[in-house]
Design a protein around this motif. Structure first.
Motif, short mmCIF file in Angstrom:
data_model
loop_
_atom_site.label_atom_id
_atom_site.label_comp_id
_atom_site.label_asym_id
_atom_site.label_seq_id
_atom_site.Cartn_x
_atom_site.Cartn_y
_atom_site.Cartn_z
N LEU A 233 8.08 -7.16 -5.39
CA LEU A 233 7.18 -6.17 -4.76
C LEU A 233 5.73 -6.77 -4.90
O LEU A 233 5.08 -6.81 -6.05
N ASP A 234 4.92 -6.95 -3.80
CA ASP A 234 3.59 -7.84 -3.85
C ASP A 234 2.77 -6.42 -2.97
O ASP A 234 3.03 -6.35 -1.76
N LEU A 235 1.63 -6.03 -3.79
CA LEU A 235 0.83 -5.18 -3.34
C LEU A 235 -0.32 -5.86 -2.56
O LEU A 235 -1.18 -6.33 -3.08
N HIS A 236 0.10 -6.17 -1.22
CA HIS A 236 -0.87 -6.93 -0.46
C HIS A 236 -2.07 -6.20 0.10
O HIS A 236 -3.02 -7.03 0.38
N GLY A 237 -2.11 -4.90 0.06
CA GLY A 237 -3.10 -4.22 0.64
C GLY A 237 -3.44 -3.11 -0.63
O GLY A 237 -2.73 -2.13 -0.65
N ALA A 238 -4.92 -3.35 -1.40
CA ALA A 238 -4.99 -2.28 -2.26
C ALA A 238 -6.07 -1.29 -1.90
O ALA A 238 -6.62 -1.57 -0.65
N VAL A 239 -6.18 -0.11 -2.30
CA VAL A 239 -7.01 0.88 -1.79
C VAL A 239 -8.71 0.40 -1.82
O VAL A 239 -9.15 -0.32 -2.81
N GLY A 240 -9.17 0.44 -0.63
CA GLY A 240 -10.63 -0.01 -0.62
C GLY A 240 -10.62 -1.81 -0.13
O GLY A 240 -11.58 -2.20 0.02
N ASP A 262 -13.00 5.14 -7.91
CA ASP A 262 -11.89 5.92 -7.41
C ASP A 262 -10.96 5.20 -6.66
O ASP A 262 -9.83 5.37 -6.84
N ASN A 263 -11.44 4.12 -6.01
CA ASN A 263 -10.31 3.11 -5.48
C ASN A 263 -9.71 2.53 -6.37
O ASN A 263 -8.25 2.28 -6.34
N ILE A 264 -10.19 2.12 -7.45
CA ILE A 264 -9.45 1.45 -8.61
C ILE A 264 -8.34 2.39 -9.23
O ILE A 264 -7.22 2.10 -9.15
N ASN A 265 -8.75 3.66 -9.38
CA ASN A 265 -7.80 4.80 -9.83
C ASN A 265 -6.50 4.83 -8.73
O ASN A 265 -5.60 5.10 -9.34
N LYS A 266 -6.86 5.03 -7.74
CA LYS A 266 -5.86 5.25 -6.67
C LYS A 266 -5.06 4.06 -6.55
O LYS A 266 -3.82 4.17 -6.33
N THR A 267 -5.39 2.91 -6.80
CA THR A 267 -4.52 1.59 -6.79
C THR A 267 -3.77 1.58 -7.81
O THR A 267 -2.49 1.23 -7.73
#
Length: 608
Positions: A233-240, A262-267
């Motif tokens: 499973l590859d997280l291709h799109g992170a928050v931000g 905030d974007n780091i924590n969401k990711t």
């Protein structure tokens, strides 16, 4: 020694593998002044290199496409003229997984990988699936543009759900397994995890589109399992966005992950739920934390924080494979892995169509680069990272100009493509072709795996180089021969080690250790053996039996050998491998592994 499955399971228990019970991609339609207007015709649109370095001896160029700002969330972007036929999707049943089997999970996670990327299934890219972008909004380049287009969220949901249900199905996984592909890399975005993970992100106004996307991802994992295929499973799109490129879900060019807590924590929340959900799924080989992030100073710290967070999720998380893309800085992140002991894998991507120098080089010279400096660089990184290296994006794509100087362009492409595959397979623990399928696949032998198979690529990709025989007698001979494999006796192992290329022959103590007295039959008595001899016998036996156990599950072979050896040493402890004799164990393990694999190859040859 590991002589049977029961003993192997005991090793797994001590390994904590039991449960109490950018890329620079042609993903944006763009132009480069150094390319002719026909540069898209053969290999797809030019990929954005702004944030990447293709390989240690390549530079990068900037490519700009589309606007630099994204409409604010909530702005009405929809074109009322875009309507679609109704789609009544089949019910998405509650996805449950088979009971955790530590032996099977270990084989999936440590084996050599022959892989393809299931690109543009859950993260859309215009160059691969242009039909989904017909009524997309804005620059029509990224997932956000599809979600915010098509006249309404309901229409966009129908478009995407139909795509999720039809683009790839069980017959595709069965086909891949039939030709020896044993792993798939599955790109997803944070939005794929569902509406609750879209809150306070640009996808928030369109979150209802993704109410049934995550169950479909789980269904895909189960489909792969039915075919004996592992899933990364590859997280291709992170928050931000980790790179500002369209394949991260955005079309504004901005990278807002690393500078926004905030974007780091969401990711991290998305990665945590992935770990919670998939850690005990037998055929999930790992989770990739980010795809092609910008190689910013903060990247190692982000990875370290993500790894620590994910490792705390459950007991299995301590030993679960986590993949990190190297931001096209292979040395930086092979060092990162070398300084750790846990199962972290470096992912490096390799393409040859995006720079002016790529365009000017003939295909034969590209092959020479692969065989020479690129292979050397990969080997150095692989050795540092104890072979925890994969080349999980590469292709057969070359520019028209690269092929135009070749006497036989089709043969030149095949030589280039086969050369890549051989180098990546021999030096690393696996490779992943980009991509399995796309629209107009039959016209794209550079980027579409289904078309390249049997042309630019071999017809099959089995770990031991051959498909299973179809004759029942031959098949029975194959199975019974492997089942009857047993590790040699200790005196034979010591003699084998003495005559091998193990780095001991100029060591006077080692020569005494392998002296004639040591090679006599009575050295089988463990009370007569030195600690060094015991470690050699144990290492060889473990390596040899690992070959047998892996081969009995999908005819797999060990890929992440360095990590596996270190994890085995930790599992055995000082009572089995005396401190100071670990190198004897390591060398002997590799010797037993090689001998066992030679036997498997010979068994296959006797069946042909």
């Amino acid at each position: 020694m590991i002589t049977n499955v029961t003993a192997f399971n005991l090793l797994l228990q001590t390994l904590n593998l039991t449960q109490g019970f950018y890329k620079p991609t042609p993903k944006l339609y763009a132009t480069m002044s150094n390319f002719s207007s026909s540069s898209e015709s053969e290999f797809g649109p030019v990929r954005d290199l702004t944030n990447g370095i293709l390989s240690p001896h390549r530079g990068f160029v900037s490519v700009h496409s589309g606007p630099t700002t994204r409409p604010f969330a909530g702005q009405d972007l929809r074109d009322p003229s875009c309507t679609i036929d109704p789609y009544d999707p089949p019910p998405i049943l509650n996805q449950t997984f088979a009971p955790f089997n530590p032996l099977k999970a270990t084989i999936y996670r440590y084996r050599q990988q022959q892989s393809v990327n299931l690109g543009s299934w859950f993260v859309q890219e215009n160059w691969m699936v242009p039909s989904l972008f017909t009524c997309a909004s804005g620059p029509q380049a990224a997932e956000f543009d599809v979600a915010s287009g098509w006249g309404s969220s309901e229409n966009a949901r129908r478009v995407l759900e139909r795509h999720w249900d039809t683009f790839i199905n069980q017959t595709d996984f069965d086909y891949l397994a039939s030709i020896g592909i044993n792993t798939v890399r599955l790109p997803v975005g944070y939005w794929t995890f569902g509406p609750s993970y879209c809150v306070d992100t640009p996808f928030a106004p369109f979150s209802d589109i993704y109410q049934n996307s995550w169950p479909r991802v789980l269904r895909a994992i189960n489909m792969a399992s039915q075919s004996g295929i592992g899933v990364l499973l590859d997280l291709h799109g992170a928050v931000g966005s980790q790179n500002g490129q369209s394949h991260s879900g955005v079309s504004d060019g901005n990278t807002n992950l690393f500078n926004n807590p905030d974007n780091i924590n969401k990711t991290l929340a998305v990665l945590t739920v992935a770990m919670q959900t998939l850690g005990y799924v037998n055929n999930v080989v790992g989770i990739q934390i980010l795809n092609e992030p910008q190689n910013v100073p903060e990247l190692p710290d982000f990875y370290a924080k993500a790894i620590t967070t994910m490792r705390q999720v459950s007991p299995i998380a301590n030993s679960f494979p986590l993949y990190i893309h190297d931001g096209f800085d292979i040395d930086r992140f092979s060092d990162f892995i070398a300084n750790r002991t846990d199962f972290i894998v470096e992912d490096h991507h390799s393409y040859f169509v995006f720079t002016p120098s790529d365009d000017s080089e003939p295909a034969s010279q590209h092959k020479g680069d692969v065989d020479g400096p690129i292979a050397s660089s990969l080997l150095a990184a692989s050795n540092k990272a104890r072979r925890n290296l994969v080349i999980d994006e590469w292709s057969c794509a070359l520019t028209d100009k690269s092929l135009s100087t070749q006497k036989d362009p089709a043969r030149a492409r095949k030589d280039f493509c086969m050369g890549q595959m051989d180098v990546y397979a021999n030096i690393s623990a696996g490779w992943g072709f980009w991509a399995y399928t796309k629209e107009d696949c039959s016209d794209d032998p550079g980027w579409c795996f289904k078309t390249a198979v049997g042309q630019s690529l071999p017809a099959t990709f089995f770990s031991f180089g051959q498909a299973l025989p179809t004759n029942d007698d031959q098949l029975q001979f194959l199975y019974s021969s492997v089942a009857n494999m047993t590790a040699p006796i200790g005196s034979f192992i010591l003699s084998k080690a003495h005559n091998s290329s193990m780095d001991i022959k100029n060591d006077s103590a080692a020569n005494d250790f392998y002296g004639e007295e040591s090679l006599r039959g009575n050295s089988q008595n463990s009370t007569d053996l030195t600690p060094e001899q015991k470690s050699v016998i144990k290492g060889y036996s473990d390596g040899f039996m690992t070959v047998k156990i892996f081969a009995q599950t999908g005819w797999s072979k060990l890929g992440f050998s360095g990590q596996y050896i270190e994890d085995s040493l930790n599992a055995h402890g000082s009572a089995i491998v005396m401190p100071g004799t670990e190198d004897r164990y390591r060398q002997a393990f590799k010797l037993g592994l090689g001998d066992g694999e030679d036997i498997i190859h010979s068994i296959f040859q006797n069946c042909s």
